[in-house]
Design an enzyme around this catalytic site. Structure first.
Site: not given
Length: 337
Positions: A250, A279, A297
């Site tokens: 993460r 992000e 991601h």
């Protein structure tokens, strides 16, 4: 499904929220049983828009882009479940959700193999400078084959892989590493049972020893306040100058600015990142570097896996609204059989 009368809308179907775009077939399936408030345009809600959208619904399918906390739930008097389409749930304030009497669920297991595959792919791309080499060709720099003047990478085979975070995905990566003859060391909040260590050929070490000895470090731990900046300048200083660092965990696990500075200074060889602080914004210092592989991601992004994640989230939602225990309920204390 038995729906209490006071949760039914004028269409006599319970109203639910689908906070982000999902596959049309899944949406059509939901519309057979529910009045669906959907966000197929896929624009991320503002906090106020999310609060408004949760008002009057009995269930919600959400993703990591929706922060579910006391503020978001303040007007959600009918809400029974928030079903996250993700294995991670750092977007959930679980105590606040539980205090509101709302069940919370996630989607573990169904993405383990795809994410482990991607983690290993990103590791290989980082160590062998694959994206850098592609840019090298596209920019017209490849004039001839050379022993020393092509991008030279680092070997994976027979090297030492350090995994920080040894849950399902971490163990999956460790098992893949065995095929490359890699020595696997790991650090985790708690040590694995011996049978699990043997299954993935992994040896437990301290975080400091892992950083000092690993040729490649991959991060697969959940984001928590305690795990914030697990890797910062101090930790990078412990690593080999020839080491690589891969983050598929993460954003916030790594101090992105400290990493960019270390990569620029040559303190480590390269990095591969699928997740970032803040992000979808990426620290501009990272964008300037050639020795970092960047991905948006996408560790779980195969069609089969994303469909499975949506299906499990729907299964969780339907179970909760049918008075049954969701298969992957997080706050299990709320369910009373």
């Amino acid at each position: 499904m038995n729906i209490p009368a006071n949760t039914q809308s004028k269409s006599h179907k319970p109203k639910i929220l689908v906070a982000r775009a999902i596959f049309p077939e899944a949406l059509a399936k939901l519309e057979k049983s529910f009045e669906v408030q959907s966000n197929q345009v896929d624009q991320v809600f503002t906090p106020q828009e999310l609060q408004n959208a949760l008002s009057g619904v009995v269930g919600a399918l959400v993703t990591g882009s929706e922060r579910i906390d006391a503020v978001a739930l303040s007007g959600a008097k009918d809400l029974k479940i928030v079903a996250n389409i993700s294995v991670g749930y750092n977007n959930f304030d679980v105590p606040a959700i539980s205090a509101a009497g709302v069940m919370a669920s996630n989607t573990p297991d169904v993405l383990t193999d795809s994410t482990a595959d991607f983690g290993f792919a990103l590791l290989m791309a980082t160590a062998r400078r694959i994206t850098e080499s592609e840019h090298w060709i596209r920019n017209g720099k490849w004039e001839q084959w050379s022993i020393v003047n092509n991008p030279l990478g680092m070997d994976l085979h027979h090297s030492t892989l350090g995994i920080i975070g040894m849950g399902r995905i971490g163990q999956g990566i460790a098992k893949r590493a065995l095929g490359f003859g890699m020595k696997v060391i790991y650090h985790n909040r708690s040590r694995l049972p011996e049978v699990d260590e043997k299954a993935c050929g992994a040896t437990y070490v301290s975080k400091e020893d892992l950083l000092r000895n690993a040729d490649h470090v991959i991060l697969v731990l959940p984001y928590t306040a305690e795990n914030h900046h697990t890797i910062g300048a101090k930790e990078i200083d412990l690593m080999k100058s020839t080491a690589t660092l891969v983050n598929i965990a993460r954003g916030g696990i790594v101090d992105d600015l400290a990493l960019a500075q270390a990569l620029k200074a040559g303190k480590i060889f390269a990095a591969g990142l699928d997740v970032f602080e803040g992000e979808p914004k990426v620290n501009p210092e990272l964008l300037k570097l050639s020795n970092v592989v960047l991905a948006p991601h996408i560790a779980s992004a195969t069609e089969k896996t994303r469909r499975a994640m949506v299906d499990l989230a729907i299964e969780n939602l339907c179970a909760a609204l049918d008075g049954k225990k969701p298969p992957s309920l997080i706050n299990t204390e709320l369910f009373k059989a």
